[in-house]
Design a protein around this motif. Sequence first.
Motif, short mmCIF file in Angstrom:
data_model
loop_
_atom_site.label_atom_id
_atom_site.label_comp_id
_atom_site.label_asym_id
_atom_site.label_seq_id
_atom_site.Cartn_x
_atom_site.Cartn_y
_atom_site.Cartn_z
N GLU A 1 1.04 -1.13 -0.05
CA GLU A 1 -0.21 0.04 0.08
C GLU A 1 0.81 1.05 -0.06
O GLU A 1 0.83 2.12 -0.82
N ASP A 2 1.78 1.34 0.95
CA ASP A 2 2.76 2.70 1.18
C ASP A 2 3.82 2.76 -0.04
O ASP A 2 3.93 3.85 -0.28
N TYR A 3 4.09 1.63 -0.52
CA TYR A 3 5.44 1.57 -1.30
C TYR A 3 4.98 1.06 -2.81
O TYR A 3 5.96 1.00 -3.45
N ASN A 4 3.82 0.98 -2.92
CA ASN A 4 3.29 0.41 -4.36
C ASN A 4 4.05 -0.70 -4.79
O ASN A 4 4.19 -0.97 -5.87
N MET A 5 4.23 -1.57 -3.74
CA MET A 5 5.19 -2.92 -4.10
C MET A 5 4.17 -3.96 -3.75
O MET A 5 4.39 -4.79 -3.17
N THR A 6 3.03 -4.14 -4.70
CA THR A 6 2.06 -5.00 -4.73
C THR A 6 2.80 -6.47 -5.20
O THR A 6 2.83 -7.45 -4.50
N THR A 7 3.72 -6.31 -6.17
CA THR A 7 4.60 -7.42 -6.55
C THR A 7 5.83 -6.62 -7.06
O THR A 7 5.77 -5.67 -7.84
N THR A 8 6.94 -7.13 -6.63
CA THR A 8 8.13 -6.58 -7.35
C THR A 8 8.93 -7.70 -8.27
O THR A 8 9.01 -8.81 -7.71
N HIS A 9 9.10 -7.35 -9.26
CA HIS A 9 9.87 -8.11 -10.23
C HIS A 9 11.44 -7.65 -10.31
O HIS A 9 12.00 -6.57 -10.30
N PHE A 10 12.17 -8.93 -10.28
CA PHE A 10 13.66 -8.74 -10.16
C PHE A 10 14.06 -9.10 -11.69
O PHE A 10 14.01 -10.42 -12.22
N ILE A 11 14.93 -8.23 -12.05
CA ILE A 11 15.16 -8.27 -13.72
C ILE A 11 16.74 -8.46 -13.62
O ILE A 11 17.47 -7.53 -13.09
N LEU A 12 17.28 -9.36 -14.27
CA LEU A 12 19.03 -9.64 -14.41
C LEU A 12 19.26 -9.72 -15.85
O LEU A 12 18.57 -10.44 -16.72
N VAL A 13 20.20 -8.83 -15.95
CA VAL A 13 20.60 -8.62 -17.38
C VAL A 13 22.34 -8.70 -17.34
O VAL A 13 22.85 -8.24 -16.34
N ASN A 14 23.00 -8.93 -18.31
CA ASN A 14 24.47 -8.84 -18.51
C ASN A 14 24.99 -7.60 -18.25
O ASN A 14 24.66 -6.67 -18.55
N ASP A 15 25.94 -7.71 -17.35
CA ASP A 15 26.54 -6.55 -16.91
C ASP A 15 27.41 -5.62 -17.97
O ASP A 15 27.82 -4.70 -17.87
N ASN A 16 27.67 -6.33 -19.20
CA ASN A 16 28.39 -5.79 -20.59
C ASN A 16 27.27 -4.94 -21.07
O ASN A 16 27.78 -4.21 -22.07
#
Length: 699
Positions: free
Chosen positions: A399-414
């Motif tokens: 409710e307070d931080y709009n974090m109903t669901t948090t997606h974790f996205i991983l991409v190459n550091d390059n």
Amino acid sequence: MRKFGKFIAKNRVMVMIIAVLLVFPSIYGMNMTKVNYDMLTYVPKNYDSVKGQKILDEQFSNAANSMLIIEKMQWKDIVELKGKISMVDGVEKVIWVNDIINSDIPKEMLPGELKDTFYSKDSTMMIIKYKETASSARTQNAIKDIRKLLNKQCFLSGASAVIKDTKDLADKETPIYVLLAVIFCAIVLGLTMESTFIPLIFLLEIFFAVMYNFGTNIFFGEISYVTKSLAAVLQLGVTMDYSIFLLQRYTEEKPKHEDKNDAMAEAIEKTFVSITGSSLTTIAGFAALCVMQLTIGRDIGIVMAKGVVIGVISVITILPALLLIFDKLIDKFHHKTILPSFSKLADLVTSKYKVFIALFLILFIPAIYGQKHVELYYNLDESLPKSLPSIVATNKLKEDYNMTTTHFILVNDNIPSYKVKEMCSKIENVDGITKVSSYDKFVGPAFPESFVPQDIKDMFKQGGYKLVLANSKYKSARDEENAQINEIRKIIKSYDKDGYLAGEGALTKDMIEVADKDFERVNYVSIIAIFVIILIVFKSLSIPALLVAAIELAILINMSIPFYLGHSIPFITSIILGCVQLGSTVDYAILLTSRYREELQNGRDKFDAMKISVSESAKSIVSSAFTFFASTAGVAIVSNISIIKVMCLLLARGALISMAIILFLLPSILLVCESFIEATSSKSWKEKPVSKTELSNGR
């Protein structure tokens, strides 16, 4: 088998000494078996969401973290609390805004990304990272110690906190489940058995079997909390029949033998075949769960199949010893049972068989429709009480931080920074995404990279990967959330074909896809396995089809009831229920059909044969069904964990529905299909098997 029976009978004291001694290593094994409280870990390892989660765990330790929301607290008090939490054993570090900026800078002057991440209204949020995995004992103890430092202004959320509360609740309730199952079963057995001492004997024997089953789980390393919560009550419910079978045979044999040891040896020999035959369908039902891609099926299936096998062994070893040792007490507390003769029921189902066959066919229509339309839910936090501290905190975070669901996205550091920013911009435009946070968005002209502390860099850059966080306003498992995940995955793959989308939403979406496939796969396997077993028992093609159809109707009715009541049920119950109800209650159908065949072989016409079959089988079927009901109903009443509660409610109700179908509808099915059965069965369907005595007389 006769020699084995005589050995058990004569050495009953030694058998009991060995049984008691085996309890001690079982206790050790039970205590050393780990329990998994995280359902999402059962998603198959080959899915991208699981691969991404593994990277998060190993490189970023993101599964092992908590978000702490603090309301209306002074800056200096927050800093002091942060310091205390940092000193807790198991905590790796605590990240808050003062790790990035000087405490003299007002929060209003923070860059927008930082401000939105760490502040909302009159609250602030800090991130607690743990040294070990979310479910490890060290992390769980750390959460316990952290909560001691908090007051009513603080709310600790995250997967680790949810697991902690799930563990505490399950550990608190499981002994209550077992106690209620024992009490209710004792009541049922006391009313249906002819001695008030028999329930104590039966329950003591099953106690040994349950202990051995839990003790041998050490060989698996860990079991799920669902398995731990259900195993004892299920084992009690599905194996009690075997004890009843042995007692009934022993009671029959006692008048025929001068020595009770000989009577017991005869009972063990004659009961062994019927018990093993009966247990095969139950084992097949549980074993079918092992074909699930969701590995919790294998967890429950193997533990329960093993429990049934141990139950059979216990019945032919420990139970005979107990019956012989307490033989005098059993006779002393003899009494009449409350069960009626069931002759009126037998007359009803045979005289009105045309009505009941019509009812059988008609019931499939609402049952199939209701089962197809029952609403399933996949959000695992919905299975927990809303009053749990972690659930309260999670809802506040949403409710307070709009974090109903948090997606974790991983991409190459390059991948260049400008490309990552471009990708983030596209993800921000996806329907339902409220905020996207990344290292590349933090740094810029207003906030140079040299200003960023190493702790913050480590949060977003580890092991050759960049981490991007995307907050969604949608709940996981919803259609709009799943559509959102599909869109985000397309964007990620367009920038990095080896990129991953992890987190609760992605894992849940993949779990839904797996569960839908598992439901069909498990149903087919259980039906085929049990069909084959019945085919072998009766040497008939039609009997297995008719008996399975009867129990499948009972399962469909059971599954359709939540739809007509307007209730939703946890997805896992729909998969497990069919196997367990089919495997454990098809025995009722086999018992009635076996007696019907026996009476036909004795030369009776089908109506007289059915009357005798119903009146004589009903007592055993009712006793068995109500024992299964008793072992699970108490759990359904008291459990606060929805997965456990609903599962036991469906199993308890399923036992009674199966009983009703077998006693009221199966007789009409067998009567109507008699000619068809005879045409599709071996000659032994109506022909009485020739005994050894008759053969020796030249028949």
